[in-house]
Design a protein around this motif. Structure first.
Motif, PDB file in Angstrom:
ATOM      1  N   ILE C  38       0.743  -1.243  -0.097  1.00 39.99           N
ATOM      2  CA  ILE C  38       0.190   0.144   0.109  1.00 39.99           C
ATOM      3  C   ILE C  38       0.935   1.355   0.184  1.00 39.99           C
ATOM      4  CG2 ILE C  38      -1.710   0.688   1.196  1.00 39.99           C
ATOM      5  CD1 ILE C  38      -3.064  -1.215   2.222  1.00 39.99           C
ATOM      6  N   LEU C  39       0.529   2.264  -1.024  1.00 41.42           N
ATOM      7  CA  LEU C  39       1.218   3.223  -1.131  1.00 41.42           C
ATOM      8  C   LEU C  39       0.465   4.623   0.113  1.00 41.42           C
ATOM      9  CD1 LEU C  39       3.625   4.480  -2.344  1.00 41.42           C
ATOM     10  CD2 LEU C  39       2.454   6.091  -3.889  1.00 41.42           C
ATOM     11  N   ILE C  40       0.390   4.991   0.973  1.00 36.95           N
ATOM     12  CA  ILE C  40       0.300   6.685   1.782  1.00 36.95           C
ATOM     13  C   ILE C  40       0.860   7.537   0.711  1.00 36.95           C
ATOM     14  CG2 ILE C  40       0.033   7.461   3.824  1.00 36.95           C
ATOM     15  CD1 ILE C  40      -0.165   5.307   4.948  1.00 36.95           C
ATOM     16  N   VAL C  41       0.512   8.379   0.440  1.00 39.22           N
ATOM     17  CA  VAL C  41       1.218   9.753  -0.215  1.00 39.22           C
ATOM     18  C   VAL C  41       0.735  10.935   0.708  1.00 39.22           C
ATOM     19  CG1 VAL C  41       0.809  11.861  -2.407  1.00 39.22           C
ATOM     20  CG2 VAL C  41       0.413   9.080  -2.513  1.00 39.22           C
ATOM     21  N   GLY C  42       1.689  11.239   1.130  1.00 37.97           N
ATOM     22  CA  GLY C  42       1.278  12.140   2.399  1.00 37.97           C
ATOM     23  C   GLY C  42       1.306  11.826   3.985  1.00 37.97           C
ATOM     24  N   ALA C  43       2.444  12.425   4.940  1.00 38.61           N
ATOM     25  CA  ALA C  43       2.867  11.703   5.551  1.00 38.61           C
ATOM     26  C   ALA C  43       2.116  12.902   6.827  1.00 38.61           C
ATOM     27  CB  ALA C  43       4.090  11.457   6.276  1.00 38.61           C
ATOM     28  N   GLY C  44       1.099  13.152   6.207  1.00 39.02           N
ATOM     29  CA  GLY C  44       0.755  14.536   7.690  1.00 39.02           C
ATOM     30  C   GLY C  44      -0.674  14.033   8.321  1.00 39.02           C
ATOM     31  N   GLY C  45      -1.253  15.223   8.245  1.00 41.11           N
ATOM     32  CA  GLY C  45      -2.792  14.689   9.147  1.00 41.11           C
ATOM     33  C   GLY C  45      -3.907  13.028   9.020  1.00 41.11           C
ATOM     34  N   LEU C  46      -3.623  13.007   8.160  1.00 41.35           N
ATOM     35  CA  LEU C  46      -4.633  11.869   7.294  1.00 41.35           C
ATOM     36  C   LEU C  46      -3.346  10.877   7.234  1.00 41.35           C
ATOM     37  CD1 LEU C  46      -6.818  13.482   4.444  1.00 41.35           C
ATOM     38  CD2 LEU C  46      -7.627  12.877   6.178  1.00 41.35           C
ATOM     39  N   GLY C  47      -2.196  10.611   6.613  1.00 38.48           N
ATOM     40  CA  GLY C  47      -0.746   9.925   6.569  1.00 38.48           C
ATOM     41  C   GLY C  47      -0.789   8.908   7.838  1.00 38.48           C
ATOM     42  N   CYS C  48      -0.337   9.968   9.250  1.00 33.69           N
ATOM     43  CA  CYS C  48      -0.122   9.558  10.510  1.00 33.69           C
ATOM     44  C   CYS C  48      -0.858   8.405  10.660  1.00 33.69           C
ATOM     45  CB  CYS C  48       0.077  10.681  10.948  1.00 33.69           C
ATOM     46  SG  CYS C  48       1.294  11.517  10.361  1.00 33.69           S
TER      47      CYS C  48
END
Ligand SMILES: [Zn+2]
Ligand SMILES: [Zn+2]
Lengths: 107, 254, 254, 107
Positions: C38-48
Motif C-alpha cells: 500500500i502506498l500512502i501519499v502524504g505523511a500528515g494529518g491523514l497519513g499518520c
C-alpha cells in the motif's frame, strides 16, 4: 394471520445481534395488522414473532429473557429510544423502522 | 499585563495555531483546553487513539488508569505501545509516547485497575472522564461515580466491525435533577447476562474500527472542553432519553 | 510442507490473532494483508493515523511519499511525529515510529513530493493507494495515475470540523471500461477555482476530525485487501455514480 | 411567485458552503411550484434563487460561476449524485433534500 391486512416494517439488528438472525442486519417484514385477539400488533408481539418465526439460531435467551428483550439491548423506534414510545406496548405503524442494538463492551 | 496580552507561549501559538483558527475554538477555546483535566480509563484500543489526540490538542492534565501490561496481541490496535514495550505497564508505555508528542502537558499515571475502593479518589481529580474500558462492570462503576461526582462521561466500545459511542451525564447535574443528562444506568438499567458479554479477545476486533471510536471520544472531549455555552446547549437539545440520573438508583461506590 | 500448515510465524499469530478471528478476515484475510503493498501519499494529518493502523494490521509493504519536514504546527494532528523530530523528513520520522510498532513490515521511504515525473514509477510498485494529500493538484495527479495503472484509490480530506472520504477506481478496470469504478475526475470533472481552495493552514483543522478520516482510510484499505470477492462486489453495488473512468479523459501523466 | 402553490424542500450545505449561507447547514425552504414562465421549478432555478434570495454573503462566485454551480461542488438529490437525476433540469418534488457539498482538500 387472521386479517388479510399487513403492515410493512423494517427490522434492523446490530452490535452482534445480526448473528442470531442469519447474519442479516436488515430484515424487511410484513406483519399482520392485528394479533389473534384482534388487537393492533405491538413491539411485544414483534419480539415474540422474531424469536419464534425469524430467528434460526437456538440461543433464544440471547434475545429474549423472561419474556422481555434481554438486558443490554437498546430498542430504537424510528431512531428514538422505545422508552419514549411506550416500550413493548407501542403499536406498529406502516414503514416503522425498529432497531435492536446489543451493547458492545470491547475496547 | 504581558501575560494577559499573550496568554500562551510562542511555542504554544505555533503548536496549536491550526486548531485555534477553527471557528468555535479560538484563543478562548485553547485556554479552556489548557485549563481542563481529563481522565482516560483504559490504555487499550480506545484509550491509545483518544489520549494521543487529546495530548496533541493541548489538554492541560491527562490522567490514564490501567493495571495491565503491554502484550503482543495488543499491538495491532493499541497504537501508542510498541514491540519493545511488551511487558511494560500500559500506562507507562503510553505516557512515555505522549510526552514525546507533547511535553507541555501534565500526565498522571494511575497504574492500577479502577476499583470501588480507588475510583472516587481518582475520578475526583478530573473535569471529564473517558470510558475506554472493555467490561460492563467497569462501565457501571465509572458511570455511577461520574453521577455522584458530577463529571461528564464519554463512553465508547467496539467489537469485530462495530463501534458505539455515547456522551453521558452531560450536563452533569446533581443526582435526581431532571435537567441532567442520562447516565449509563439510565440507558441500561440492568446489566447484561454474563454469557451475552463478548470481549475483543473472544470476538475479535479490527484495529481501525476501535481506532475510529477512540478518536471520536477525543473529538467529543475537545468539543466539551473548548466549546462555548451555546454549543453545549445545542448538543443537549439533541438528546432524547426519557430517564435521567437518579431515577434509577446508582450503586453506592462512595 | 511445514510452511503450508503454519503459513504465519508464532509471533504473527499472537500479534494478529484478535483481528484474524473477526469473521471475513481469518487466516486467508491475514495472508492477503501480508501479501499486499500500500502506498500512502502524504505523511500528515491523514497519513499518520492511516499508516499506523495499516502497520498494526500487518500489511506486507507500506510506502510513504512526502517531501516535507516536521514542523511544530503539525504536531496537534500529525500523531506519528513528535517534538524531537521537528526539522526531520516526515517520511523518516513516520517510518521510524512505524518500525517500532511493527518490525515485520517492509517500509519504503519516498522522501520527495509526487510529481508528474516520478508518480508512475512510484505508484506502479503498489497494489492500492491512499491519497492523504492536501491540494487538488495532487488529487488529480494521483487519481489519473491510478486510472492508468489500474490501482484502487482511497481518498480523504478534512478541513475545520468536516471530513470527506471516497473510494475511487474500484474495481480498477482499464480506462474506458464502464464496469470500472469512478475516479476523482469522474466525480469532479473540472478543478475548483484557486480562490475556493482553502488549506488546513488557512482554514484550520481539529486533530480528531482529520484523525477519524485517516483511520477510516485505513479501514477501507484493510477491507479492500482482506475481503473476499463477495464483500467487494457488495460494496460496488452501493456506488451510484453515472460517469466512469475514461469518459472524461485523464491528463497524460505517463 | 405566480401561483399560490409551493413546494417544501430541505436544502443543506456542507464542506464550508454553509459559511456563505449565514452559517446554517440546513435550510427549510418553501419554493413556488412554477417559475415565471409557468414551468416546474428545477435545480437550475433553485441555484439562482439561493444565490439571489438566500445567500447574504457577497462572494456569489464561491457558489455559482458562469451560471453553473462552481466546479468542486457536489450536488446530491435525496442522497444520489445529481448527474443521475438530470442535473440542473431535475424538477423539484415536495420534501426533496438537496445537498450542496464543497470538496475539501486539506489533510
Ligand atoms: Zn442515570
Ligand atoms: Zn474517471
Amino acid at each position: 394471520m387472521e386479517s388479510g391486512n399487513t403492515i410493512p416494517i423494517i427490522v434492523e439488528f446490530s452490535g452482534g445481534l445480526e448473528m442470531l438472525f442469519s447474519d442479516e442486519r436488515k430484515h424487511k417484514l410484513s406483519v399482520p395488522a392485528k394479533d389473534d385477539q384482534g388487537n393492533a400488533v405491538n413491539i411485544g408481539w414483534l419480539v415474540q414473532h422474531l424469536c419464534q418465526e425469524v430467528m434460526k439460531d437456538s440461543r433464544k435467551e440471547m434475545f429474549v429473557l423472561d419474556g422481555h428483550v434481554r438486558p443490554g439491548i437498546l430498542v430504537l423506534i424510528n431512531d428514538a429510544d422505545w422508552e419514549l414510545e411506550g416500550e413493548a406496548s407501542y403499536a406498529l405503524q406502516p414503514d416503522d423502522n425498529i432497531l435492536f442494538v446489543s451493547t458492545l463492551h470491547g475496547g | 499585563v504581558t501575560q494577559r496580552r499573550w496568554p500562551l507561549s510562542e511555542e504554544e501559538y505555533k503548536r496549536y495555531g491550526r486548531q485555534m483558527i477553527v471557528p468555535n475554538v479560538g484563543i478562548q477555546g485553547q485556554l479552556r483546553l489548557k485549563a481542563a483535566s481529563i481522565l482516560i480509563v483504559g490504555a487499550g484500543g480506545l484509550g491509545c487513539p483518544a489520549s494521543v489526540y487529546l495530548a496533541g490538542a493541548g489538554v492541560g492534565i491527562i490522567g490514564i488508569v490501567d493495571g495491565d501490561v503491554v502484550e503482543t496481541s495488543n499491538l495491532h490496535r493499541q497504537i501508542l505501545h510498541n514491540t519493545s514495550k511488551v511487558g511494560m505497564k500500559k500506562v507507562d508505555s503510553a505516557i512515555s509516547n505522549l510526552k514525546a508528542l507533547n511535553p507541555n502537558i501534565k500526565y498522571n499515571a494511575h497504574t492500577e485497575h479502577l476499583t470501588p475502593q480507588n475510583v472516587a479518589e481518582i475520578v475526583s481529580q478530573y473535569d471529564l472522564v473517558l470510558d475506554c474500558t472493555d467490561h460492563p462492570t467497569s462501565r457501571y462503576l465509572i458511570s455511577d461515580t461520574c453521577v455522584l461526582l458530577q463529571k461528564p462521561l464519554v463512553s465508547a466500545s467496539a467489537l469485530r466491525t462495530d463501534g458505539q459511542l455515547i456522551v453521558l451525564n452531560t450536563p452533569p447535574l446533581p443526582p435526581g435533577n431532571e435537567n441532567g443528562g442520562p447516565c449509563y444506568r439510565c440507558v441500561f438499567p440492568k446489566p447484561p447476562p454474563a454469557e451475552s458479554v463478548v470481549s475483543c479477545g473472544d470476538g475479535g476486533i479490527l484495529g481501525p474500527v476501535v481506532g475510529v471510536m477512540g478518536v471520536l471520544q477525543a473529538l467529543e472531549a475537545v468539543n466539551a472542553c473548548s466549546a462555548t455555552a451555546e454549543l453545549t446547549l445545542e448538543k443537549l437539545a439533541a438528546m432524547d432519553y426519557a430517564f435521567f440520573c437518579g431515577v434509577a438508583a446508582p450503586v453506592k461506590v462512595l
